[in-house]
Motif scaffolding. Structure first.
Motif, PDB file in Angstrom:
ATOM      1  N   ASP A 118       8.914  -8.551 -19.257  1.00  0.00           N
ATOM      2  CA  ASP A 118       9.442  -8.499 -20.626  1.00  0.00           C
ATOM      3  C   ASP A 118       9.977  -9.861 -21.068  1.00  0.00           C
ATOM      4  O   ASP A 118       9.739 -10.289 -22.204  1.00  0.00           O
ATOM      5  CB  ASP A 118      10.557  -7.449 -20.715  1.00  0.00           C
ATOM      6  N   CYS A 132       7.142 -12.213 -21.877  1.00  0.00           N
ATOM      7  CA  CYS A 132       6.566 -11.885 -23.182  1.00  0.00           C
ATOM      8  C   CYS A 132       7.368 -12.514 -24.314  1.00  0.00           C
ATOM      9  O   CYS A 132       6.796 -13.015 -25.292  1.00  0.00           O
ATOM     10  CB  CYS A 132       6.496 -10.370 -23.371  1.00  0.00           C
ATOM     11  N   ARG A 133       8.684 -12.514 -24.176  1.00  0.00           N
ATOM     12  CA  ARG A 133       9.517 -13.150 -25.209  1.00  0.00           C
ATOM     13  C   ARG A 133       9.269 -14.656 -25.241  1.00  0.00           C
ATOM     14  O   ARG A 133       9.228 -15.263 -26.323  1.00  0.00           O
ATOM     15  CB  ARG A 133      10.997 -12.835 -24.968  1.00  0.00           C
TER      16      ARG A 133
END
Length: 316
Positions: A299, A302-303
């Motif tokens: 996650d 992805c940022r």
């Protein structure tokens, strides 16, 4: 040489962190790690790098970290019982004392790296390393070939007798099988038994640097993608204890990156965010909670891929 992939140290937690980061880079950005012109691996990163070059996919690492792989046991597990990442290397109280003294010596030599050789009789009387990674050595020998891959793979260790960094797999390096090189790169000083290669006594390459990113610069890479589980983003400082524990790796990495950029090399780094470090904890060799580490790394990566720097790097 166009692209270098640098995979840093970090124990069992670091391996799961790599699993999440590399899976996100491939799925979300289309970057296949094995396509890198050079992979530089240190400790946990040496394990990941060797398996990548041996044909494993990011999906294999991802499912392994989650404990969902259809064929392979989860990272840190043993199908026949509890994890065996800390199998004692001693059998008697006397042997434990001998090992303790030898381990203190190995740890000290890895920190104070000046050329000096312990007399052979002393090495025999006081062998270093309190534990053997029985499961790890077994799996490395069974799952990795003896031969090195055709694509460049450099694995970092430290010779405690000469005090020098040893880069196995680099042209002109001492001869070792691939699984021997991985074991040497992951032999934590004072904890695991050092690995003998070509007359050298080798321990974890993290004793020199947890990333060894400078090697990718020296190899002529124009772009470096660095994954550094033991560092932190200096622009987003974590809690004081996490900063204290990771200060040295973070500073060394910053110096390596600054030098690379002075040489005109493009560098992008993936490092744990403050929230991730709370999942990492202080025991980087623990076998539990690794699925949470991998998911959080995915996650967070992805940022990062949504930022201008990463978009421009992976659009090239």
């Amino acid at each position: 040489m166009r692209t270098g992939l640098v995979l840093g140290a970090g124990g069992m937690v670091g391996m799961s962190y790599h699993a999440g980061v590399l899976r996100a880079l491939e799925v979300e950005a289309g970057f296949v790690p094995d396509s890198a012109d050079l992979i530089v691996g240190t400790s946990a990163g040496a394990v990941i790098g060797a398996y990548l070059r041996a044909g494993w996919s990011t999906e294999d690492f991802w499912l392994l970290a989650l404990g969902d792989h259809p064929r392979l046991d989860a990272i840190g597990s043993d199908a026949d019982g509890p994890p065996e990442i800390f199998s004692p290397s001693f059998r008697t109280p006397v042997d434990m004392v001998r090992r303790s003294l030898g381990s203190v010596y190995v740890l000290g030599r890895s920190l104070v790296r000046v050329p000096w050789r312990l007399p052979p009789i002393m090495s025999r009387l006081f062998p270093g390393g309190m534990f053997r990674m029985e499961e790890g050595r077994r799996r490395l020998a069974a799952e990795l070939p003896d031969e090195w891959p055709e694509k460049p793979l450099w694995l970092c260790a430290v010779d405690i007798e000469s005090g020098r960094r040893v880069v196995l797999g680099r042209p002109g390096a001492p001869t070792a099988t691939l699984h021997e090189a991985v074991a040497a790169s992951a032999a934590i000083p004072g904890v695991y038994v050092p690995v003998r290669v070509a007359g050298m006594t080798l321990v974890d390459g993290g004793a020199h640097s947890t990333t060894n990113l400078d090697l990718a610069v020296k190899a002529g890479c124009e772009r470096i993608i660095g994954v550094a589980p033991m560092a932190f983003d200096t622009g987003r400082r974590p809690a004081w204890l996490d900063q204290l524990v990771r200060r040295v790796p973070a500073r060394m990495l910053s110096a390596e990156v600054a030098s690379a950029r002075r040489h005109g090399v493009e560098v992008v780094l993936v490092r744990p965010e403050p929230a991730e470090l709370r999942l990492h904890g202080l025991n980087l060799m623990r076998p539990d909670g690794l699925d949470l580490v991998a998911r959080a790394a995915y996650d967070a990566t992805c940022r990062l891929l949504g930022t201008d720097r990463f978009r421009s790097t992976f659009a090239a």
